[in-house]
Design a protein around this motif. Sequence first.
Motif, mmCIF file in Angstrom:
data_model
loop_
_atom_site.group_PDB
_atom_site.id
_atom_site.type_symbol
_atom_site.label_atom_id
_atom_site.label_comp_id
_atom_site.label_asym_id
_atom_site.label_seq_id
_atom_site.Cartn_x
_atom_site.Cartn_y
_atom_site.Cartn_z
ATOM 1 N N ASP A 38 -40.704 -25.041 25.232
ATOM 2 C CA ASP A 38 -39.326 -24.092 23.894
ATOM 3 C C ASP A 38 -38.091 -22.877 24.913
ATOM 4 N N THR A 39 -37.944 -23.813 25.702
ATOM 5 C CA THR A 39 -37.391 -22.797 27.390
ATOM 6 C C THR A 39 -36.230 -22.622 26.534
ATOM 7 N N PHE A 40 -35.496 -23.459 26.046
ATOM 8 C CA PHE A 40 -33.939 -23.187 25.830
ATOM 9 C C PHE A 40 -33.761 -22.774 24.276
ATOM 10 N N PRO A 41 -32.724 -21.390 23.507
ATOM 11 C CA PRO A 41 -32.615 -21.842 22.052
ATOM 12 C C PRO A 41 -32.254 -22.863 22.116
ATOM 13 N N HIS A 42 -31.919 -22.677 20.124
ATOM 14 C CA HIS A 42 -31.304 -23.648 19.548
ATOM 15 C C HIS A 42 -30.042 -23.526 18.756
ATOM 16 N N TYR A 43 -29.190 -24.698 19.413
ATOM 17 C CA TYR A 43 -27.682 -24.357 18.097
ATOM 18 C C TYR A 43 -27.964 -23.975 16.355
ATOM 19 N N ARG A 48 -31.572 -14.337 20.611
ATOM 20 C CA ARG A 48 -31.119 -13.128 21.790
ATOM 21 C C ARG A 48 -31.109 -14.518 23.800
ATOM 22 N N ARG A 49 -31.421 -15.284 23.604
ATOM 23 C CA ARG A 49 -31.939 -16.316 24.523
ATOM 24 C C ARG A 49 -30.501 -16.825 24.248
ATOM 25 N N ALA A 50 -29.744 -16.717 23.685
ATOM 26 C CA ALA A 50 -28.229 -17.749 23.875
ATOM 27 C C ALA A 50 -27.135 -17.156 24.900
ATOM 28 N N ALA A 51 -27.290 -16.075 24.719
ATOM 29 C CA ALA A 51 -26.076 -15.376 24.953
ATOM 30 C C ALA A 51 -26.437 -14.044 26.535
ATOM 31 N N THR A 60 -18.609 -20.316 19.717
ATOM 32 C CA THR A 60 -17.563 -20.839 18.411
ATOM 33 C C THR A 60 -19.005 -21.996 17.002
ATOM 34 N N GLY A 61 -18.436 -21.648 15.723
ATOM 35 C CA GLY A 61 -18.940 -22.309 15.300
ATOM 36 C C GLY A 61 -20.963 -21.809 14.781
ATOM 37 N N SER A 62 -21.200 -21.130 16.181
ATOM 38 C CA SER A 62 -22.948 -20.310 15.917
ATOM 39 C C SER A 62 -23.181 -19.519 14.757
ATOM 40 N N PRO A 63 -24.098 -19.964 13.882
ATOM 41 C CA PRO A 63 -24.341 -18.867 12.980
ATOM 42 C C PRO A 63 -24.677 -16.980 13.135
ATOM 43 N N ASN A 342 -21.407 -34.597 20.581
ATOM 44 C CA ASN A 342 -22.888 -34.039 19.679
ATOM 45 C C ASN A 342 -22.613 -33.088 19.363
ATOM 46 N N VAL A 343 -22.538 -32.738 17.717
ATOM 47 C CA VAL A 343 -22.618 -31.368 17.155
ATOM 48 C C VAL A 343 -24.095 -31.706 16.297
ATOM 49 N N PRO A 344 -25.355 -30.831 16.760
ATOM 50 C CA PRO A 344 -26.229 -30.776 15.159
ATOM 51 C C PRO A 344 -25.938 -29.858 14.682
ATOM 52 N N PHE A 345 -25.557 -30.773 13.461
ATOM 53 C CA PHE A 345 -25.401 -29.910 12.066
ATOM 54 C C PHE A 345 -26.766 -29.349 10.647
ATOM 55 N N PRO A 346 -26.686 -28.951 10.293
ATOM 56 C CA PRO A 346 -27.665 -28.442 9.488
ATOM 57 C C PRO A 346 -28.117 -29.128 8.669
ATOM 58 N N VAL A 347 -26.889 -30.138 7.784
ATOM 59 C CA VAL A 347 -26.673 -31.061 6.775
ATOM 60 C C VAL A 347 -25.341 -31.902 7.254
#
Length: 478
Positions: A38-43, A48-51, A60-63, A342-347
């Motif tokens: 689980d090296t990289f963070p999830h969309y 804090r690994r994401a930035a 853009t569009g991150s929660p 491709n974008v992973p959406f929660p719903v």
Amino acid sequence: MIGTGFGGGVTAARLGRAGIDTLVLERGIRWTVGPGTDTFPHYTHPDRRAAWLSPEPVFTGSPPTRWKPFTGILDRVRGQGIDILCGAGVGGGSLVYGGTTIQPNERLFTMSMPSGLDFDAFDREYYPRVARVLKPSGIPDDILNTPQYKGSRIWADAIRAAGMQPWRVPLPVDWDYVRKELRGELPPSFSNGDILYGANSPGKNTVDKTYIAEAENSGHVEVAILHAVRDIARTADGAWRVFVDEITTDGDVRTRKEITTDALFLGAGSAGTSRLLVKAHAKGLIPDLPEDVGTRWGNNGDRIFSWTTSGESPGAEQGGPASVAVADWDNPQGPITLINGNVPFPVDIRTTSLIGFGIGTPAGRFVYDNDIDDAVLHWSQGDDAAVTAAIQARLQNIVGAGSVLLDTNTLDTTTYHPLGGAAIGSVCDTAGRVLGQKGLYVMDGALIPGYSGACNPSMTIAALAEHNMDTILKEDTI
Ligand code: FAE
């Protein structure tokens, strides 16, 4: 040398192969991926690994969320009129990129690349060299036909319905790893499109695993991570001095260092390299730099649209990387490449994204700001209006009148494809040597004035670095 992205990676590999002892300074960390890591963070739930040294997500569009800054994977370089998003870490942009690895044809190359570069040599030698290392291939049928890749199929169907030909874009992916995900033997990464902060699948041939690994295996190249270069200067006797902060993963300065070298290769990307050169020019650290440093910058015509379909839904989790494109290159109104993202959406919100590139005018420039001791990018939406309008019109033609397209860049103007700032012709010669500055080289996207032939730029940047190193290793004493 500075930086470990496409330009830096190729340069380091070539220097290592030539037996030249090289120290590579990279501001970011290593991101090592193995099966199930689980090296990289999830969309959908970034941490804090994401930035890069930011207290909040930069995509853009991150929660929205807050965290303690970290030397994370994605840097947002804030400008006037546009922000640049780029990778940080060993492997540079290859860690976060979608992997679209395409070369322009002769007409598109000639339209946008600096004159003096011989397309035939690139076509015959430099692009194939890159392909041999990154091993790009199109998505195979058995994967494209799975439920996870429905979004790509809907897009391909829409292209066909518009009378055009869908094209499976070459991607540096070992598809067997995707098959393992689809069989449940590995956690989803490509197959649910969760790759915008890096792919946790080991199946992506990133620059750290290819060019940088070759460089380090040569025994001549050392990569120093968490080394952020602040300034570069020329000494009185014509050597190069690099002012570098060794930092912790919280971004605190551990040690300030000064390193002197006879030859300095800049591979910090369009934003990194341009800022270092513009600072050096403004502060008089490198006398007689070409006046055009920081200019001829463009966003590769990038435009990202969200597409809410009127027919079938692409679903919530959408398999990636972006695998289907249309190369509308012979259109008399100008060449455009259109790709699904491709974008992973929660719903499931019946939505996916579509990305377009064209060729415009490289009118952006980096300007030194004394108050923050940095160079800031200045760019105007107007520089790109014609390309944007063409992308929107052609997308609408494909997706049909009932679908809703939203230009996400009007809400948040960013680019993934910064190019220029130390362009061949005005700042560098055709081998990346900075004009009038013996031993100073630019090897990255800063060399390309704004647009890489309506194609994603990584393959052209790597090919250009190969081309430059052929000349430099033959003609220069390093
Ligand atoms: P780059 O890869 O950005 O490498 C620069 C390196 O220098 C990085 O490792 C930095 O950490 C390091 N650095 C910067 N400043 C300093 C400093 N002061 N001190 C020390 N180190 C420093 O440069 N391109 C494609 O062709 N296909 C795609 O599908 C695609 N998808 C993308 C998706 C995303 C989300 C993003 C952000 C970019 C994407 N790109 C894609 C663009 C691609 O990543 C980019 O064109 C290349 O990575 C640029 O290569 P460079 O060698 O110029």
